[in-house]
Design a protein around this motif. Sequence first.
Motif, mmCIF file in Angstrom:
data_model
loop_
_atom_site.group_PDB
_atom_site.id
_atom_site.type_symbol
_atom_site.label_atom_id
_atom_site.label_comp_id
_atom_site.label_asym_id
_atom_site.label_seq_id
_atom_site.Cartn_x
_atom_site.Cartn_y
_atom_site.Cartn_z
ATOM 1 N N MET A 24 0.835 -1.206 0.000
ATOM 2 C CA MET A 24 0.000 0.000 0.000
ATOM 3 C C MET A 24 0.877 1.266 0.000
ATOM 4 N N GLU A 25 1.831 1.276 0.891
ATOM 5 C CA GLU A 25 2.650 2.486 1.025
ATOM 6 C C GLU A 25 4.127 2.102 0.988
ATOM 7 N N GLN A 26 5.006 3.089 0.795
ATOM 8 C CA GLN A 26 6.389 2.725 0.551
ATOM 9 C C GLN A 26 7.294 2.710 1.786
ATOM 10 N N PHE A 27 7.023 3.556 2.797
ATOM 11 C CA PHE A 27 7.911 3.633 3.953
ATOM 12 C C PHE A 27 7.473 2.616 4.999
ATOM 13 N N LYS A 28 8.190 1.504 5.080
ATOM 14 C CA LYS A 28 7.726 0.389 5.905
ATOM 15 C C LYS A 28 8.842 -0.139 6.789
ATOM 16 N N PRO A 29 8.499 -0.657 7.965
ATOM 17 C CA PRO A 29 9.503 -1.414 8.734
ATOM 18 C C PRO A 29 9.631 -2.820 8.137
ATOM 19 N N ASP A 30 10.602 -3.609 8.620
ATOM 20 C CA ASP A 30 10.686 -4.995 8.148
ATOM 21 C C ASP A 30 9.589 -5.836 8.815
ATOM 22 N N VAL A 31 9.555 -7.130 8.531
ATOM 23 C CA VAL A 31 8.427 -7.943 9.038
ATOM 24 C C VAL A 31 8.357 -7.970 10.559
ATOM 25 N N ASN A 32 9.486 -7.738 11.216
ATOM 26 C CA ASN A 32 9.465 -7.721 12.685
ATOM 27 C C ASN A 32 9.254 -6.326 13.255
ATOM 28 N N GLY A 33 8.986 -5.369 12.372
ATOM 29 C CA GLY A 33 8.677 -4.023 12.847
ATOM 30 C C GLY A 33 9.899 -3.160 13.078
ATOM 31 N N PHE A 34 11.021 -3.498 12.446
ATOM 32 C CA PHE A 34 12.224 -2.684 12.642
ATOM 33 C C PHE A 34 12.439 -1.708 11.496
ATOM 34 N N TYR A 35 12.737 -0.468 11.875
ATOM 35 C CA TYR A 35 13.235 0.544 10.944
ATOM 36 C C TYR A 35 14.737 0.599 11.219
ATOM 37 N N GLY A 36 15.544 -0.058 10.366
ATOM 38 C CA GLY A 36 16.951 -0.189 10.730
ATOM 39 C C GLY A 36 17.034 -0.936 12.044
ATOM 40 N N GLU A 37 17.728 -0.351 13.020
ATOM 41 C CA GLU A 37 17.844 -1.041 14.321
ATOM 42 C C GLU A 37 16.726 -0.656 15.294
ATOM 43 N N PHE A 38 15.825 0.258 14.881
ATOM 44 C CA PHE A 38 14.816 0.771 15.821
ATOM 45 C C PHE A 38 13.452 0.125 15.605
ATOM 46 N N GLY A 39 12.700 0.004 16.704
ATOM 47 C CA GLY A 39 11.342 -0.541 16.594
ATOM 48 C C GLY A 39 11.253 -1.890 17.273
ATOM 49 N N GLY A 40 10.595 -2.853 16.592
ATOM 50 C CA GLY A 40 10.401 -4.176 17.175
ATOM 51 C C GLY A 40 9.202 -4.211 18.109
ATOM 52 N N ALA A 41 9.082 -5.314 18.833
ATOM 53 C CA ALA A 41 7.950 -5.470 19.761
ATOM 54 C C ALA A 41 8.463 -6.126 21.040
ATOM 55 N N PHE A 42 8.880 -5.301 21.989
ATOM 56 C CA PHE A 42 9.429 -5.798 23.256
ATOM 57 C C PHE A 42 8.330 -5.715 24.305
ATOM 58 N N VAL A 43 7.513 -6.763 24.388
ATOM 59 C CA VAL A 43 6.358 -6.704 25.293
ATOM 60 C C VAL A 43 6.391 -7.878 26.264
ATOM 61 N N PRO A 44 5.741 -7.699 27.436
ATOM 62 C CA PRO A 44 5.653 -8.826 28.361
ATOM 63 C C PRO A 44 4.859 -9.972 27.726
ATOM 64 N N GLU A 45 5.176 -11.191 28.181
ATOM 65 C CA GLU A 45 4.560 -12.374 27.577
ATOM 66 C C GLU A 45 3.036 -12.308 27.574
ATOM 67 N N MET A 46 2.480 -11.722 28.639
ATOM 68 C CA MET A 46 1.014 -11.609 28.751
ATOM 69 C C MET A 46 0.395 -10.861 27.573
ATOM 70 N N TYR B 169 2.149 -0.953 15.910
ATOM 71 C CA TYR B 169 1.598 0.398 16.096
ATOM 72 C C TYR B 169 2.328 1.486 15.299
ATOM 73 N N PRO B 170 3.662 1.562 15.351
ATOM 74 C CA PRO B 170 4.291 2.679 14.622
ATOM 75 C C PRO B 170 3.918 2.686 13.136
ATOM 76 N N ASP B 171 3.880 1.500 12.525
ATOM 77 C CA ASP B 171 3.538 1.435 11.102
ATOM 78 C C ASP B 171 2.057 1.729 10.883
ATOM 79 N N MET B 172 1.226 1.137 11.726
ATOM 80 C CA MET B 172 -0.230 1.315 11.566
ATOM 81 C C MET B 172 -0.623 2.784 11.721
ATOM 82 N N VAL B 173 -0.100 3.428 12.760
ATOM 83 C CA VAL B 173 -0.455 4.839 12.984
ATOM 84 C C VAL B 173 0.120 5.709 11.857
ATOM 85 N N SER B 174 1.326 5.366 11.378
ATOM 86 C CA SER B 174 1.909 6.110 10.248
ATOM 87 C C SER B 174 1.002 6.021 9.027
ATOM 88 N N ILE B 175 0.504 4.831 8.762
ATOM 89 C CA ILE B 175 -0.357 4.648 7.577
ATOM 90 C C ILE B 175 -1.629 5.499 7.725
#
Length: 392
Positions: free
Chosen positions: A1-23, A200-206
Motif C-alpha cells: 500500500m505504502e512505501q515507507f515500511k519497517p521490516d516484518v518484525n517491525g524494525f526501521y533499521g535497528e529501531f522498533g520491534g515489539a518488546f512486550v511482556p509475555e502476557m 503500532y508505529p507502522d499502523m499509525v503512520s499509515i
Amino acid sequence: MEQFKPDVNGFYGEFGGAFVPEMLYPNVQELQHNYLEIISSKSFQEEFHALLNDYVGRPTPLYFSKNLSAQFNAQIYLKREDLCHTGAHKINNTIGQILLAKRLGKQKIIAETGAGQHGVATATACALMNMECCIYMGDIDIARQQPNVERMQLLGATVVASTSGSKTLKDATNDAIRAWINNPTDTHYIIGSVVGPHPYPDMVSIFQSVISKEIQFQLQEKINRNYPDYVIACVGGGSNAMGAFYHFIDNKKTTLIAVEAAGNGIQTNKTAATIALGKKGIIHGSKTYLIQTEDGQIIEPHSISAGLDYPGIGPAHAYLHDSTKSSVVSITDDEAIQAAFDLSKKEGIIPALETAHALAYLHKMQFKKDDVVVVNLSGRGDKDMLTYKKYL
Ligand SMILES: Cc1ncc(COP(=O)(O)O)c(C=O)c1O
C-alpha cells in the motif's frame, strides 16, 4: 500500500520491534497478523475514507499564509489539521483504529493521552461506534488540559488519573499498558502516536499518511508541483510529523524537519528533547532513543506542552534521524509561547502549544524567496487557554 515500511518484525533499521511482556503476546500478535490485511481491504478503505471525508472534515485546507510568507521571505503554507473534527490530527488515527478494533471483534477501548487531544479523539470514535472507552491521563495533564478532560467525560469516556512518576504522558502510557495486560481478549488499546510495539508505529503512520497525501495533491493544484522544499512539524511521539513527512521521505528535494520540545533548554534537566539528549533503549515496547540516566533509568521529561512531554520518540523518527533523512531540532517553552501569540495575532489562528513548537522554528531558518514551506498545524489551541492566559 505504502512505501515507507519497517521490516516484518517491525524494525526501521535497528529501531522498533515489539518488546512486550509475555502476557501481551496474544494481543500484539493478533494485530501483527491482521492489521495489513484488514486495513488494505476494500471495505475498510471505503468506510475509513467516507468517515475521514464526511465526519472528520477531510481534506483539511492547505492554507497559503501571506503574512507569514512576507515575514519569513518564503512561500509558507499551513496544513490545517486544527480544522479536523475534535481539533487535531489525532482523529485520523482513532477512526482507523476503531474500525480495526470492530473488525477484530473487540468491545472495549483503552487509550493514553497527554494533551487530551488523543483522548478526545478516542472518546469521539467510541461514541460514534458505541464502544466502551477508558482513557488514562497523568494528573498534571488533567490539570493543565482541563477542557479536554471535560470533553472526554461528556463524550461518555471514563478518565483515569495516572499518579506515578512525572504524572504525565509516559505514566499514562504505563497505566494503559497495564490495563491492557489485565483485559487482553476483549480490549483494543488505541495508541495515540507512532510509538509502542510493532505494528503500532507502522499502523499509525499509515493512518496519518493521509496528511502528506493531501499536501501532494493540494500543492499540485496550487503551484503545479507536488512536493514542498520543507515540511516542518512538531514531534512528541511523532504521529503528526510522520503523517506530514510520509510521502516525501524518499523525495530528496524535500527537507523534513521534526521539532521536539526543549522545555527550559537542552542544557537544563527540564527538557523533553529526546533526539538531542537521548540514548538508545527500550520504552513502551520498542527500541528507540530515550532520555535516560547512565544506568538506564528514564529521566522525567519536561515541556510546557503536554503532548510533547514524553521521554521517547517513535522508532521511525529515530531511524530517519540516524539515516539523515530528517533533521530533528528543538524549541524551548518560551519560544513556543511566543510563536503561539504571534500566529494568533498575525493570522487569527490560535495554535495548540505542541504546534507552536513547529511554528517557532520558522524563526531559526534562512529561506530563499521561492522556497515552498509547509508547516503542519497539528492542532488548535482552545485546550491551552489556561496556559496562554498566564502570559496575556
Ligand atoms: C495538537 C497536537 N500536536 C502534536 C501532538 C504530539 O503528538 P504527535 O507527535 O504524535 O503528533 C499532540 C499530542 O497530544 C497534539 O495534541
